[in-house]
Design a protein around this motif. Sequence first.
Motif, PDB file in Angstrom:
ATOM      1  N   GLY A 197      -0.096   1.081 -10.451  1.00 63.52           N
ATOM      2  CA  GLY A 197       1.132   0.924  -9.683  1.00 63.52           C
ATOM      3  C   GLY A 197       1.048   1.655  -8.370  1.00 63.52           C
ATOM      4  N   ASN A 198       1.664   1.074  -7.339  1.00 65.74           N
ATOM      5  CA  ASN A 198       1.686   1.712  -6.012  1.00 65.74           C
ATOM      6  C   ASN A 198       0.275   1.998  -5.503  1.00 65.74           C
ATOM      7  OD1 ASN A 198       3.076   2.672  -3.772  1.00 65.74           O
ATOM      8  ND2 ASN A 198       3.183   4.763  -4.552  1.00 65.74           N
ATOM      9  N   THR A 234       1.765   7.023 -10.626  1.00 63.34           N
ATOM     10  CA  THR A 234       1.664   5.627 -10.188  1.00 63.34           C
ATOM     11  C   THR A 234       2.980   5.078  -9.662  1.00 63.34           C
ATOM     12  OG1 THR A 234       2.082   4.900 -12.462  1.00 63.34           O
ATOM     13  CG2 THR A 234      -0.224   5.132 -11.788  1.00 63.34           C
ATOM     14  N   GLY A 235       3.989   5.937  -9.512  1.00 58.84           N
ATOM     15  CA  GLY A 235       5.279   5.467  -9.017  1.00 58.84           C
ATOM     16  C   GLY A 235       6.027   4.632 -10.031  1.00 58.84           C
ATOM     17  N   SER A 268       9.216   0.203 -11.693  1.00 52.82           N
ATOM     18  CA  SER A 268       8.651   0.868 -10.513  1.00 52.82           C
ATOM     19  C   SER A 268       9.790   1.526  -9.733  1.00 52.82           C
ATOM     20  CB  SER A 268       7.918  -0.141  -9.635  1.00 52.82           C
ATOM     21  OG  SER A 268       8.773  -1.188  -9.241  1.00 52.82           O
ATOM     22  N   GLU A 294       9.875   2.054  -6.487  1.00 52.11           N
ATOM     23  CA  GLU A 294      10.088   1.402  -5.197  1.00 52.11           C
ATOM     24  C   GLU A 294      10.101  -0.116  -5.388  1.00 52.11           C
ATOM     25  OE1 GLU A 294      10.761   3.074  -2.549  1.00 52.11           O
ATOM     26  OE2 GLU A 294      10.314   5.066  -3.368  1.00 52.11           O
ATOM     27  N   ASP A 350       4.080  -4.931  -3.445  1.00 54.47           N
ATOM     28  CA  ASP A 350       3.021  -3.922  -3.404  1.00 54.47           C
ATOM     29  C   ASP A 350       3.277  -2.776  -4.367  1.00 54.47           C
ATOM     30  OD1 ASP A 350       1.745  -5.408  -1.491  1.00 54.47           O
ATOM     31  OD2 ASP A 350       2.571  -4.289   0.197  1.00 54.47           O
ATOM     32  N   ASN A 351       4.497  -2.625  -4.842  1.00 57.06           N
ATOM     33  CA  ASN A 351       4.840  -1.527  -5.747  1.00 57.06           C
ATOM     34  C   ASN A 351       4.979  -1.991  -7.195  1.00 57.06           C
ATOM     35  OD1 ASN A 351       5.086   0.609  -3.741  1.00 57.06           O
ATOM     36  ND2 ASN A 351       6.873  -0.485  -3.015  1.00 57.06           N
TER      37      ASN A 351
END
Length: 371
Positions: free
Chosen positions: A141-142, A168-169, A185, A187, A191-192
């Motif tokens: 993630g992230n 990993t957010g 996630s 964010e 991409d997140n």
Amino acid sequence: MTIRVTGLNSGLDTDSIIKELVSAYRSKGDKLKKQQTKVSWTQDKWKSLNAKVLNLYKSLDNLRFSSGYNMKKTTVSDPTKATITAGKNAVNGTQTLKISETAKGGYLTGAQIKNNKRGSSAKLNYLDRNFSGSGTFRITGNGVSKDIEMSEDDTIDDFIKKINDSGTGVKATYDAENQRIFIASKETGKDNDFSLVGMDENGAKALHALGVNTSSSAVVDEWKQYYKGNLADTEAFLQSEIEKLVQLKQDKADKNQVIKDKQKENSEMSSAINYLNAYGNQHAVLELSNIDAERASYLSQLANMSDADREKMYVYDGAGKLVEATQGQTGAFKGTDLYDQIMNDNGISRYENKKTRMAMMYWIKTEIRYR
């Protein structure tokens, strides 16, 4: 010993006289102090004014260039949905922006963990009686990937903590009432997004026991056909399949090359037939070598034209090619006239002889290829 005579003895109040005499000088000092204060105030005012003038100069600095006069201003009816900026070349006008979907954060709602009476303290070997030892899963993630190991004694709380500490957010929580794990996630945006993948058999089992395996049953069933009982045999089998695929691709490339070679040969054969159609017999073909290269090029172009195209008007382009003439162009001539002229100049009669044409086809093909 100093003897001081006061005003009581002399009849004079010397202290008052001295104070009055000194007060005149003190008033001058007070006046100077007031002037000094006034000058200080004036300096402060000038400093403030100078600062404002400097800020004005700085704000006007961009006006020295033409770009300073080409600034565009944008307004948005709902700035909470979008922020718009315009470059100097932006077109004046009103535009409409339709927001089909706003960015969302990746999330995963785990399957219900049934028959779990121990809540978040339940261990893996309790959730899955066949789970023993340890396994590894990977969370991504992230832009960060981390491999996390889970043992048979790890609990749901341990899993939650390892996810949240993975960097990993991604944030995980456990809903005791619904017996589910929620992962999301922190964010928004593609991409997140995040993923969970079992890196070995026990890693996949751990995710399944916790209800957060991301592969559907259909995908699992599809991949079962490749599983050979253990990881080593499965890898060997897949490697063999990959090698077969590589060989098939090479065989296909080789066959494509054979097809290209055949197509080239057929093209040469077709060209030979066109020459035979143009010159009519063996003598005509043999006489081709007596024609200069430029006229041979013209004849080749004309021989490969249709009858309708040969009747059109053409001009020379100066590089050995014929170009279709425009209406009324100077120096234009009909294609059939040039065709007959070249043949007549070389004593070639134009007629069809099918027997000669077929007998000489291979010879002509060879001559054309190497000449």
